[in-house]
Design an enzyme around this catalytic site. Structure first.
Site, PDB file in Angstrom:
ATOM      1  N   CYS A 154      53.055  25.220  53.348  1.00 24.81           N
ATOM      2  CA  CYS A 154      52.957  24.704  51.978  1.00 24.81           C
ATOM      3  C   CYS A 154      53.136  23.199  51.883  1.00 24.81           C
ATOM      4  CB  CYS A 154      53.938  25.422  51.062  1.00 24.81           C
ATOM      5  SG  CYS A 154      55.693  25.070  51.404  1.00 24.81           S
TER       6      CYS A 154
ATOM      7  N   HIS B  44      59.314  26.028  48.973  1.00 27.26           N
ATOM      8  CA  HIS B  44      57.882  26.067  48.680  1.00 27.26           C
ATOM      9  C   HIS B  44      57.516  24.868  47.809  1.00 27.26           C
ATOM     10  CE1 HIS B  44      53.937  27.738  48.372  1.00 27.26           C
ATOM     11  NE2 HIS B  44      54.012  27.945  47.072  1.00 27.26           N
TER      12      HIS B  44
ATOM     13  N   ASP C  46      47.949  25.748  43.875  1.00 22.58           N
ATOM     14  CA  ASP C  46      48.765  26.082  45.041  1.00 22.58           C
ATOM     15  C   ASP C  46      47.857  26.587  46.155  1.00 22.58           C
ATOM     16  OD1 ASP C  46      50.638  26.821  46.869  1.00 22.58           O
ATOM     17  OD2 ASP C  46      51.683  28.261  45.581  1.00 22.58           O
TER      18      ASP C  46
END
Length: 268
Positions: free
Chosen positions: A67, A105, A120
């Site tokens: 991420c 994250h 995302d």
């Protein structure tokens, strides 16, 4: 760092406008071209949150990332294209494990004329497109998700694939960058980190989604899933290259550890 090189990496011939449709094009293109993967962690190589080395890895070396890397370079590209981007600190499985998960994250908020959305590209099996910040159930690439209010000012994205409920929580305020850096370091050092414990690679395909965890390869489509267990180090290297676009022959050296973990889980 060179924006045309990034666009070429995700197979976009021209830069899209800073609009909702442009964001959707970029989001889909990134996830169809760049895999989620933790090979650097498995190989004992440190990664960070600074964008230039992430660009070098994902764009110039044609690798993937997790991420902090995926949303890091994606957020940089969005800013270069004129989008208004804010980095957010999310917490994967905060619903089960509490606030200690926050910062594990990185999520992006993109402010558009139509209103703010979450973007995302770093959740591995998250939505293929950005999604509005409002309570709703939705499908993306045929897979089910929901976004709902959690406690306080949190939003909770839940992935409902295969009867599970994998989730992360996120607030819309700018992230504490020190917290993100600390969690990035912890996730690649702590023995209990899932990224230390096992190799992971994920990638969207036009038909569905592929996941490799250790020696188990799963190919998911909206109508079902197939599973295959890899049998050798050579097969591991071939699957990483053919299925995920990752040409990393040194991954063969991870095979004994992958095999031992698989047998330990199966026999536990």
């Amino acid at each position: 760092m060179h924006l045309p090189s990034y666009l070429a990496r995700i197979n976009l011939p021209s830069p899209p406008e800073p609009s909702l449709e442009g964001l959707k094009r970029l989001h889909r293109a990134h996830l169809l071209a760049v895999p989620f993967e933790n090979l650097e962690v498995q190989l004992g190589r440190r990664v960070g949150t600074a964008i230039p080395p992430i660009f070098e890895k994902i764009v110039n070396r044609r690798r993937g990332g997790w991420c902090y890397e995926m949303n890091g370079v994606f957020g940089w590209a969005l800013s270069e294209l004129g989008f208004r981007v804010t980095r957010l600190a999310g917490g994967v499985m905060r619903a089960a494990a509490g606030d200690g998960q926050v910062g594990n994250h990185l999520v992006l908020r993109v402010d558009l004329d139509e209103g703010p959305v979450f973007a995302d590209v770093g959740f591995g099996s998250g939505p293929l497109e950005p999604f509005a910040i409002s309570e709703c159930a939705f499908t993306s690439h045929g897979f089910p998700y929901s976004l709902a209010r959690a406690d306080g000012n949190w939003w909770r994205l839940t992935e409902h694939r295969g009867g599970g409920a994998f989730s992360y929580d996120v607030r819309t305020e700018p992230a504490d960058e020190n917290l993100l850096a600390e969690k990035c370091a912890w996730l690649q050092q702590a023995p209990e980190s899932p990224f230390v414990q096992n190799l992971v690679a994920m990638r969207y395909t036009p038909e569905g989604h592929s996941t490799l965890r250790g020696r188990v390869l799963k190919r998911a489509r909206p109508d079902g899933e197939t599973e295959r267990v890899l049998e050798s180090a050579d097969e591991l290297v071939a699957v990483l290259k053919d299925e995920f676009g990752l040409d990393v022959p040194e991954a063969a050296g991870l095979w004994p550890r992958i095999l031992a973990r698989h047998e330990g889980v199966v026999n536990s």
